[in-house]
Motif scaffolding. Structure first.
Motif, PDB file in Angstrom:
ATOM      1  N   ALA A  93       0.819  -1.213   0.000  1.00 46.17           N
ATOM      2  CA  ALA A  93       0.000   0.000   0.000  1.00 46.17           C
ATOM      3  C   ALA A  93       0.850   1.259   0.000  1.00 46.17           C
ATOM      4  CB  ALA A  93      -0.936  -0.007   1.206  1.00 46.17           C
ATOM      5  N   GLN A  94       2.086   1.171   0.467  1.00 44.48           N
ATOM      6  CA  GLN A  94       2.976   2.329   0.482  1.00 44.48           C
ATOM      7  C   GLN A  94       3.762   2.479  -0.821  1.00 44.48           C
ATOM      8  OE1 GLN A  94       5.438   1.748   3.921  1.00 44.48           O
ATOM      9  NE2 GLN A  94       3.731   1.911   5.377  1.00 44.48           N
ATOM     10  N   GLY A  95       3.561   1.563  -1.757  1.00 48.20           N
ATOM     11  CA  GLY A  95       4.260   1.616  -3.030  1.00 48.20           C
ATOM     12  C   GLY A  95       3.382   2.140  -4.144  1.00 48.20           C
ATOM     13  N   PHE A  96       3.860   1.967  -5.362  1.00 46.13           N
ATOM     14  CA  PHE A  96       3.156   2.409  -6.564  1.00 46.13           C
ATOM     15  C   PHE A  96       3.135   1.237  -7.531  1.00 46.13           C
ATOM     16  CE2 PHE A  96       4.793   6.070  -4.456  1.00 46.13           C
ATOM     17  CZ  PHE A  96       3.775   7.009  -4.552  1.00 46.13           C
ATOM     18  N   TYR A  97       1.957   0.886  -8.008  1.00 48.42           N
ATOM     19  CA  TYR A  97       1.834  -0.375  -8.729  1.00 48.42           C
ATOM     20  C   TYR A  97       0.662  -0.332  -9.705  1.00 48.42           C
ATOM     21  CZ  TYR A  97      -1.540  -0.834  -4.907  1.00 48.42           C
ATOM     22  OH  TYR A  97      -2.550  -0.591  -4.012  1.00 48.42           O
ATOM     23  N   HIS A  98       0.708  -1.267 -10.661  1.00 46.85           N
ATOM     24  CA  HIS A  98      -0.421  -1.575 -11.535  1.00 46.85           C
ATOM     25  C   HIS A  98      -0.905  -2.972 -11.199  1.00 46.85           C
ATOM     26  CE1 HIS A  98       1.070   1.449 -14.799  1.00 46.85           C
ATOM     27  NE2 HIS A  98       0.286   2.022 -13.923  1.00 46.85           N
ATOM     28  N   LEU A  99      -2.233  -3.146 -11.172  1.00 46.76           N
ATOM     29  CA  LEU A  99      -2.825  -4.447 -10.899  1.00 46.76           C
ATOM     30  C   LEU A  99      -3.255  -5.109 -12.199  1.00 46.76           C
ATOM     31  CD1 LEU A  99      -5.061  -3.716  -7.768  1.00 46.76           C
ATOM     32  CD2 LEU A  99      -2.850  -4.877  -7.827  1.00 46.76           C
ATOM     33  N   ARG A 100      -3.092  -6.426 -12.263  1.00 45.11           N
ATOM     34  CA  ARG A 100      -3.556  -7.203 -13.419  1.00 45.11           C
ATOM     35  C   ARG A 100      -4.441  -8.326 -12.927  1.00 45.11           C
ATOM     36  NH1 ARG A 100      -1.065 -11.532 -16.070  1.00 45.11           N
ATOM     37  NH2 ARG A 100       0.942 -11.052 -15.081  1.00 45.11           N
ATOM     38  N   HIS A 101      -5.649  -8.350 -13.434  1.00 42.62           N
ATOM     39  CA  HIS A 101      -6.616  -9.384 -13.035  1.00 42.62           C
ATOM     40  C   HIS A 101      -6.346 -10.664 -13.818  1.00 42.62           C
ATOM     41  CE1 HIS A 101     -10.517 -11.542 -13.356  1.00 42.62           C
ATOM     42  NE2 HIS A 101     -10.598 -11.224 -12.077  1.00 42.62           N
ATOM     43  N   VAL A 102      -6.282 -11.782 -13.100  1.00 40.79           N
ATOM     44  CA  VAL A 102      -6.029 -13.085 -13.707  1.00 40.79           C
ATOM     45  C   VAL A 102      -7.205 -13.997 -13.399  1.00 40.79           C
ATOM     46  CG1 VAL A 102      -4.532 -15.111 -13.741  1.00 40.79           C
ATOM     47  CG2 VAL A 102      -3.534 -12.842 -13.511  1.00 40.79           C
ATOM     48  N   GLY A 103      -7.802 -14.540 -14.422  1.00 42.18           N
ATOM     49  CA  GLY A 103      -8.930 -15.452 -14.246  1.00 42.18           C
ATOM     50  C   GLY A 103      -9.048 -16.383 -15.427  1.00 42.18           C
ATOM     51  N   LYS A 125     -14.325 -23.005 -14.769  1.00 42.14           N
ATOM     52  CA  LYS A 125     -13.948 -21.658 -14.341  1.00 42.14           C
ATOM     53  C   LYS A 125     -12.876 -21.715 -13.256  1.00 42.14           C
ATOM     54  CE  LYS A 125     -14.807 -17.130 -14.388  1.00 42.14           C
ATOM     55  NZ  LYS A 125     -13.643 -16.699 -13.589  1.00 42.14           N
ATOM     56  N   LYS A 126     -11.834 -20.903 -13.422  1.00 39.80           N
ATOM     57  CA  LYS A 126     -10.788 -20.789 -12.415  1.00 39.80           C
ATOM     58  C   LYS A 126     -11.138 -19.677 -11.428  1.00 39.80           C
ATOM     59  CE  LYS A 126      -7.504 -19.956 -15.343  1.00 39.80           C
ATOM     60  NZ  LYS A 126      -6.174 -19.716 -15.967  1.00 39.80           N
ATOM     61  N   ASN A 127     -10.526 -19.745 -10.250  1.00 41.75           N
ATOM     62  CA  ASN A 127     -10.620 -18.629  -9.316  1.00 41.75           C
ATOM     63  C   ASN A 127      -9.854 -17.438  -9.878  1.00 41.75           C
ATOM     64  OD1 ASN A 127     -12.047 -20.218  -7.472  1.00 41.75           O
ATOM     65  ND2 ASN A 127     -10.159 -20.962  -6.517  1.00 41.75           N
ATOM     66  N   SER A 128     -10.254 -16.252  -9.485  1.00 41.98           N
ATOM     67  CA  SER A 128      -9.620 -15.030  -9.983  1.00 41.98           C
ATOM     68  C   SER A 128      -8.749 -14.407  -8.903  1.00 41.98           C
ATOM     69  CB  SER A 128     -10.673 -14.023 -10.442  1.00 41.98           C
ATOM     70  OG  SER A 128     -11.423 -14.539 -11.523  1.00 41.98           O
ATOM     71  N   ILE A 129      -7.634 -13.830  -9.318  1.00 37.96           N
ATOM     72  CA  ILE A 129      -6.739 -13.109  -8.409  1.00 37.96           C
ATOM     73  C   ILE A 129      -6.265 -11.842  -9.105  1.00 37.96           C
ATOM     74  CG2 ILE A 129      -5.936 -15.162  -7.161  1.00 37.96           C
ATOM     75  CD1 ILE A 129      -3.401 -15.054  -8.893  1.00 37.96           C
ATOM     76  N   CYS A 130      -5.633 -10.957  -8.331  1.00 38.30           N
ATOM     77  CA  CYS A 130      -5.001  -9.765  -8.880  1.00 38.30           C
ATOM     78  C   CYS A 130      -3.515  -9.797  -8.552  1.00 38.30           C
ATOM     79  CB  CYS A 130      -5.630  -8.496  -8.320  1.00 38.30           C
ATOM     80  SG  CYS A 130      -7.240  -8.108  -9.039  1.00 38.30           S
ATOM     81  N   LEU A 131      -2.680  -9.572  -9.546  1.00 37.60           N
ATOM     82  CA  LEU A 131      -1.236  -9.552  -9.396  1.00 37.60           C
ATOM     83  C   LEU A 131      -0.707  -8.124  -9.527  1.00 37.60           C
ATOM     84  CD1 LEU A 131      -0.382 -12.549 -11.759  1.00 37.60           C
ATOM     85  CD2 LEU A 131      -0.423 -12.624  -9.267  1.00 37.60           C
ATOM     86  N   SER A 140      -3.200 -21.057  -5.964  1.00 39.74           N
ATOM     87  CA  SER A 140      -3.922 -22.208  -6.511  1.00 39.74           C
ATOM     88  C   SER A 140      -5.291 -21.728  -6.963  1.00 39.74           C
ATOM     89  CB  SER A 140      -4.053 -23.306  -5.455  1.00 39.74           C
ATOM     90  OG  SER A 140      -4.769 -24.413  -5.978  1.00 39.74           O
ATOM     91  N   LEU A 141      -5.530 -21.788  -8.257  1.00 38.43           N
ATOM     92  CA  LEU A 141      -6.760 -21.229  -8.835  1.00 38.43           C
ATOM     93  C   LEU A 141      -7.864 -22.262  -8.995  1.00 38.43           C
ATOM     94  CD1 LEU A 141      -5.251 -18.926 -11.606  1.00 38.43           C
ATOM     95  CD2 LEU A 141      -5.594 -18.481  -9.181  1.00 38.43           C
ATOM     96  N   GLY A 142      -7.617 -23.498  -8.596  1.00 33.32           N
ATOM     97  CA  GLY A 142      -8.627 -24.541  -8.742  1.00 33.32           C
ATOM     98  C   GLY A 142      -7.977 -25.891  -8.958  1.00 33.32           C
ATOM     99  N   GLN A 143      -8.782 -26.834  -9.426  1.00 30.49           N
ATOM    100  CA  GLN A 143      -8.321 -28.194  -9.697  1.00 30.49           C
ATOM    101  C   GLN A 143      -8.631 -28.566 -11.139  1.00 30.49           C
ATOM    102  OE1 GLN A 143      -6.834 -30.595  -7.596  1.00 30.49           O
ATOM    103  NE2 GLN A 143      -6.524 -28.985  -6.051  1.00 30.49           N
ATOM    104  N   ASN A 144      -7.753 -29.363 -11.718  1.00 30.23           N
ATOM    105  CA  ASN A 144      -7.984 -29.871 -13.070  1.00 30.23           C
ATOM    106  C   ASN A 144      -7.380 -31.266 -13.176  1.00 30.23           C
ATOM    107  OD1 ASN A 144      -8.640 -29.884 -15.894  1.00 30.23           O
ATOM    108  ND2 ASN A 144      -6.503 -29.419 -16.338  1.00 30.23           N
ATOM    109  N   GLU A 145      -8.245 -32.244 -13.425  1.00 29.69           N
ATOM    110  CA  GLU A 145      -7.828 -33.638 -13.579  1.00 29.69           C
ATOM    111  C   GLU A 145      -6.985 -34.109 -12.390  1.00 29.69           C
ATOM    112  OE1 GLU A 145      -5.876 -33.910 -17.341  1.00 29.69           O
ATOM    113  OE2 GLU A 145      -7.746 -33.704 -18.476  1.00 29.69           O
TER     114      GLU A 145
END
Length: 338
Positions: A268-278, A289-295, A312-317
Motif C-alpha cells: 500500500a505504500q508503493g506504486f503499482y499496476h494491478l492485473r486481473h487473472v482469471g 472456471k478458475k478462481n480469480s486473483i489480482c497480481l 492455486s486457482l482450482g483443480q484440473n484432472e
C-alpha cells in the motif's frame, strides 16, 4: 543468489494474449509475463511425463531458491553490443513536480516532456538512472526502441455451419532482436536444466496459436552469469548492479507479484499496476472456471522486496492449477518519495 541471462531469438511470429489487459485475439503483446511462462513450463513438463522434474521445479520455486523474470526485449546494435530493456517504472505522479517551471512556456514544455515519458514502455538498463533524473527535472527523454513489427492476419473459422472470418494479431521480431529471461538461482544444476527446457520448448513454441507455427525460438547463446564484467555491452553489467541493489529506496519488480496478507501494508505504500487473472481451464471434455486473483504487474515499485506467493486457482484432472506470483526485483537508486 546468482543471476543468469538467457537470450531468445524467435524463428516465427509470436502471439502473446492480452485478454487480461482487455485485448481480444486480434491484439498481441510483445513480451510474455513470468506467470504465463511458468504455466507454459509446467504444461510442457506435464505433457512430456517429466513429473519428477516438475516436482523439483515447484519445490525450488516454493523454497525460494529459484526466481524468474518476465520475457523482456533485447536488441543488438550495429557495433555488436546488445541493449537490454526493463519495464518503465510505476513512479509517483508528483515526482516530476520537484522542478517547478517559472513561465507558461516552460510549463508547456515540462508537461510535454512528462507525457512523452509516460508513453515509454521500456527503458534500457544502462539508461535507467538517466531516465529517472530526466523525469525529476522535467527534461525530455528519448529512447528509440524498435524491436519488430505488429501484424494483423485474417483467418476463417470453418467449424460452424457457415464460415466466419476473424483476425489474429502477431508480432514479428527483427532479426537482431528478441526476448531475454533472467533466472535467479542457487543451483548450477538449475542453469543447465533451464537451458535444456528452453531448447525443448523452442521447438514447439510458446504463447498462443502454436498450431499455426507461432512462438518457435532458439537460444542465441549459452546462459550468461551476470556480473560487473560486461559480456554483451554495458547493459548486462547494469542489470547485475540493479538486481543486486537491495538498499535502493525503491525496488521495481520484473515479474508479477502476488503478495501475502502480511505484505499488504508494504504494498500500500508503493506504486503499482494491478492485473486481473482469471478465465477457464479447458480440456477436451469441458471448460471449468478458475478462481480469480489480482497480481502486481511488472514495473511496480515498492520500498521492500516482497517475496510473493504461488496461487492455486482450482483443480484440473486431480492436480492444482497454479499461478506464479513470486517477485524478482531491481533497485532504483537515487529516488526519493514525493
Amino acid at each position: 543468489m546468482q543471476h543468469y541471462l538467457y537470450t531468445l531469438c524467435f524463428d516465427a511470429p509470436v502471439h502473446f494474449g492480452m485478454a487480461e489487459r482487455g485485448g481480444g485475439l486480434e491484439h498481441t503483446d510483445m513480451v510474455m509475463t513470468a506467470d504465463a511462462l511458468f504455466s507454459a513450463i509446467l504444461a510442457e513438463l506435464s505433457a512430456a511425463g517429466a513429473h519428477d522434474a516438475l516436482r523439483e521445479l515447484l519445490n525450488a520455486v516454493q523454497q525460494g531458491s529459484l526466481r524468474i523474470s518476465d520475457l523482456l526485449p533485447w536488441r543488438e546494435r550495429e557495433d555488436g553490443t546488445w541493449d537490454f530493456y526493463l519495464p518503465r517504472p510505476v513512479l509517483p505522479e508528483d515526482m516530476a513536480a520537484q522542478t517547478r517551471p517559472d513561465s507558461y512556456a516552460e510549463a508547456c514544455a515540462f508537461m510535454s516532456a512528462h507525457k512523452q515519458q509516460k508513453r515509454l514502455s521500456y527503458i534500457r538498463a544502462g539508461r535507467m538512472q538517466e531516465y529517472l533524473e530526466s523525469l525529476r527535472e522535467g527534461r525530455p527523454f528519448d529512447e528509440p526502441a524498435a524491436f519488430g513489427q505488429e501484424n494483423l492476419h485474417q483467418r476463417v473459422n470453418c467449424r460452424g455451419e457457415e464460415p466466419l472470418p476473424y483476425f489474429v494479431g502477431s508480432f514479428v521480431f527483427h532479426e537482431q532482436a528478441g526476448l531475454y529471461l533472467i533466472v535467479s538461482t542457487e543451483s548450477e544444476d538449475v542453469v543447465e536444466a533451464t537451458s535444456c527446457l528452453l531448447e525443448f520448448m523452442g521447438q514447439s513454441g510458446i504463447g498462443g496459436k502454436r498450431s499455426s507455427g507461432y512462438g518457435k525460438f532458439h537460444l542465441a547463446d549459452d546462459a550468461v552469469l551476470l556480473s560487473e564484467d560486461a559480456v554483451y555491452g554495458e547493459d548486462d553489467a547494469a542489470l547485475y548492479r540493479l538486481l543486486t541493489d537491495e538498499a535502493a529506496e525503491w525496488q521495481m519488480t520484473l515479474s508479477p507479484v502476488l503478495p501475502d496478507a502480511r505484505d499488504i501494508e508494504t504494498v500500500a505504500q508503493g506504486f503499482y499496476h494491478l492485473r486481473h487473472v482469471g478465465g477457464f481451464v479447458t480440456t477436451a471434455a469441458l471448460a471449468e472456471k478458475k478462481n480469480s486473483i489480482c497480481l502486481l504487474d511488472s514495473g511496480s515499485c515498492l520500498h521492500e522486496r516482497v517475496p510473493g506467493s504461488m496461487a492455486s486457482l482450482g483443480q484440473n484432472e486431480g492436480h492444482p492449477v497454479l499461478r506464479y506470483g513470486y517477485g524478482l526485483y531491481v533497485g532504483l537508486g537515487g529516488i526519493r518519495k514525493g
